[in-house]
Design an enzyme around this catalytic site. Structure first.
Site, short mmCIF file in Angstrom:
data_model
loop_
_atom_site.label_atom_id
_atom_site.label_comp_id
_atom_site.label_asym_id
_atom_site.label_seq_id
_atom_site.Cartn_x
_atom_site.Cartn_y
_atom_site.Cartn_z
N ASN A 9 0.90 -1.32 -0.04
CA ASN A 9 -0.02 -0.02 0.16
C ASN A 9 0.89 1.24 0.04
O ASN A 9 1.55 1.49 0.96
CB ASN A 9 -0.85 0.06 1.18
CG ASN A 9 -1.86 1.34 1.32
OD1 ASN A 9 -1.87 1.97 0.48
ND2 ASN A 9 -2.33 1.16 2.60
N TRP A 10 1.13 1.77 -1.17
CA TRP A 10 1.76 2.88 -1.28
C TRP A 10 1.36 4.18 -0.72
O TRP A 10 2.02 5.16 -0.53
CB TRP A 10 2.20 3.22 -2.74
CG TRP A 10 2.93 2.01 -3.48
CD1 TRP A 10 3.31 0.87 -3.22
CD2 TRP A 10 3.48 2.14 -4.83
NE1 TRP A 10 3.94 0.22 -4.02
CE2 TRP A 10 4.00 1.07 -5.19
CE3 TRP A 10 3.49 3.30 -5.66
CZ2 TRP A 10 4.69 0.72 -6.21
CZ3 TRP A 10 4.09 2.92 -7.10
CH2 TRP A 10 4.49 1.74 -7.44
N LYS A 11 0.01 4.57 -0.36
CA LYS A 11 -0.79 5.45 0.30
C LYS A 11 -0.54 6.64 -0.61
O LYS A 11 -0.32 6.33 -1.77
CB LYS A 11 -0.03 5.58 1.91
CG LYS A 11 -0.25 4.53 2.68
CD LYS A 11 -0.05 4.45 4.12
CE LYS A 11 -0.36 3.38 4.84
NZ LYS A 11 -0.09 3.35 5.89
N HIS A 94 -9.37 0.60 5.47
CA HIS A 94 -8.31 0.89 5.59
C HIS A 94 -8.37 2.01 6.93
O HIS A 94 -9.33 3.00 6.85
CB HIS A 94 -7.33 1.37 4.83
CG HIS A 94 -5.97 1.62 5.24
ND1 HIS A 94 -5.38 2.57 5.86
CD2 HIS A 94 -4.93 0.71 5.06
CE1 HIS A 94 -4.09 2.46 6.38
NE2 HIS A 94 -3.83 1.24 5.84
N GLU A 96 -6.72 4.42 7.85
CA GLU A 96 -6.63 5.89 7.64
C GLU A 96 -8.09 6.29 6.73
O GLU A 96 -8.28 7.69 7.10
CB GLU A 96 -5.35 5.96 6.50
CG GLU A 96 -4.23 6.00 7.30
CD GLU A 96 -3.02 5.29 6.67
OE1 GLU A 96 -2.91 5.49 5.23
OE2 GLU A 96 -1.99 4.91 7.54
N GLU A 165 -4.89 -5.17 10.83
CA GLU A 165 -3.95 -4.11 11.02
C GLU A 165 -4.43 -3.09 12.21
O GLU A 165 -5.03 -2.39 12.21
CB GLU A 165 -3.93 -2.69 9.70
CG GLU A 165 -3.67 -3.66 8.31
CD GLU A 165 -3.01 -2.50 7.34
OE1 GLU A 165 -2.02 -2.88 7.11
OE2 GLU A 165 -3.66 -1.57 7.20
N GLY A 171 2.80 2.38 10.49
CA GLY A 171 3.75 3.60 10.58
C GLY A 171 4.53 4.01 11.62
O GLY A 171 4.89 5.18 11.79
N SER A 211 3.84 -1.95 10.33
CA SER A 211 5.31 -1.98 10.33
C SER A 211 6.02 -3.27 10.09
O SER A 211 6.62 -3.71 10.70
CB SER A 211 5.60 -1.48 11.92
OG SER A 211 5.20 -0.06 12.35
N GLY A 232 3.02 -1.07 4.32
CA GLY A 232 3.06 0.33 3.88
C GLY A 232 4.56 0.65 3.57
O GLY A 232 4.84 0.59 2.33
N GLY A 233 5.06 1.51 4.68
CA GLY A 233 6.37 1.95 4.39
C GLY A 233 7.42 1.26 3.53
O GLY A 233 8.03 1.55 2.60
P1 13P Z 1 3.15 0.51 7.63
O1 13P Z 1 3.66 -0.68 7.14
O2 13P Z 1 3.96 1.76 7.11
O3 13P Z 1 3.05 0.52 9.09
O4 13P Z 1 1.68 0.69 7.09
C1 13P Z 1 0.79 -0.24 7.06
C2 13P Z 1 -0.33 -0.08 6.53
O5 13P Z 1 -1.08 0.79 6.80
C3 13P Z 1 -0.72 -0.74 5.13
O6 13P Z 1 -2.02 -0.74 4.79
#
Ligand code: 13P
Length: 254
Positions: A9-11, A94, A96, A165, A171, A211, A232-233
């Site tokens: 997930n590149w956000k 998600h 967010e 999650e 993050g 993470s 994510g990251g």
């Molecule tokens: P991180 O891996 O950056 O914690 O993000 C997880 C995430 O929200 C994937 O959808």
């Protein structure tokens, strides 16, 4: 046996140049890898590039968000139907979207329906806040979010993936312990089994997200109810993401 599945997930990250480089690196770096499904979720402006570059590759294209109506006067939104042909997977629920944009369980349910109706594959994210975990409410939150999203469905959709999650792990660099992640992923599976059939739930793929890195994926992947990762990251770094995909394929190889 469940085929593991990894999502990146590149956000709201990457310039177009960064996205192109990342897509090519993933296409080439994962070309020889079997035994795992991989999808990337780039920002919507790079979806055309992603589907061109990844066509015929081992990496599927996903989108981060849809609106539930098929068309209409909804400025700024995109429907699931519009994504057919450009993407296979869609993220929904998600944290967010829930906590930054105020999406409710009812919104998540409508979105999930529209994704299924379009024939796309939903990745439903669920997870508790830190204060909910501290209050011992994790299982209640997971049940509420799952029930809210799956309401009205007679059968468990075979294309559905659930991503557990925990919000406090996203993050933050604070990954859930393998035991806590396993407990929650197993709970998701048993809640789905109660709602539908045990046989269907045993085929459901449940990802852990929060993470995830090449350093911690091995212990997470060793857990029996963790069938993949939503990253994510670390998904913005080709080497790290490829390492995570390889670790999952290796851990789940029969
Ligand atoms: P991180 O891996 O950056 O914690 O993000 C997880 C995430 O929200 C994937 O959808």
């Amino acid at each position: 046996m469940r085929t593991p599945i990894v999502g990146g997930n590149w956000k709201m990250h990457t310039t177009r140049a960064e996205a192109l480089a990342l897509l090519v690196a993933l296409r080439d770096g994962l070309a020889d890898l079997g035994g795992v499904e991989v999808a990337v979720f780039p920002p919507a402006p790079w979806l055309g590039d992603a589907s061109n570059i990844l066509e015929g590759s081992n990496v599927a294209v996903g989108v981060q968000n849809v609106y539930w109506e098929p068309r209409g006067a909804f400025t700024g939104e995109q429907s699931a139907a519009m994504l057919v042909g450009a993407a296979r997977h869609v993220l929904v629920g998600h944290s967010e979207r829930r906590h930054v944009f105020g999406e409710t369980d009812a919104d998540v349910s409508r979105k999930l329906r529209s994704i299924l109706d379009a024939g796309l594959h939903p990745v439903l994210a669920v997870g508790e806040l830190q204060e909910e975990r501290d209050a011992g409410a994790t299982m209640d939150v997971l049940r509420r979010q799952l029930d809210g999203a799956l309401t009205g469905l007679d059968e468990l959709p075979t294309t559905l993936v659930v991503a557990y999650e925990p919000v406090w792990a996203i993050g933050t660099g604070r990954t859930a312990t393998p035991e806590a992640a396993q407990e929650a992923c197993a709970a998701v599976r048993s809640m789905v089994a109660e709602r539908f059939e045990a046989a269907a739930a045993s085929g459901l793929r449940v990802q852990y997200g929060g993470s995830v890195t090449p350093q911690n994926i091995e212990v997470l992947a060793a857990q029996p109810d963790i069938d993949g990762a939503l990253v994510g990251g670390a998904s913005l770094n080709a080497e790290a993401f490829i390492a995570i995909c390889r670790a999952l394929a290796a851990a789940k190889r029969i």
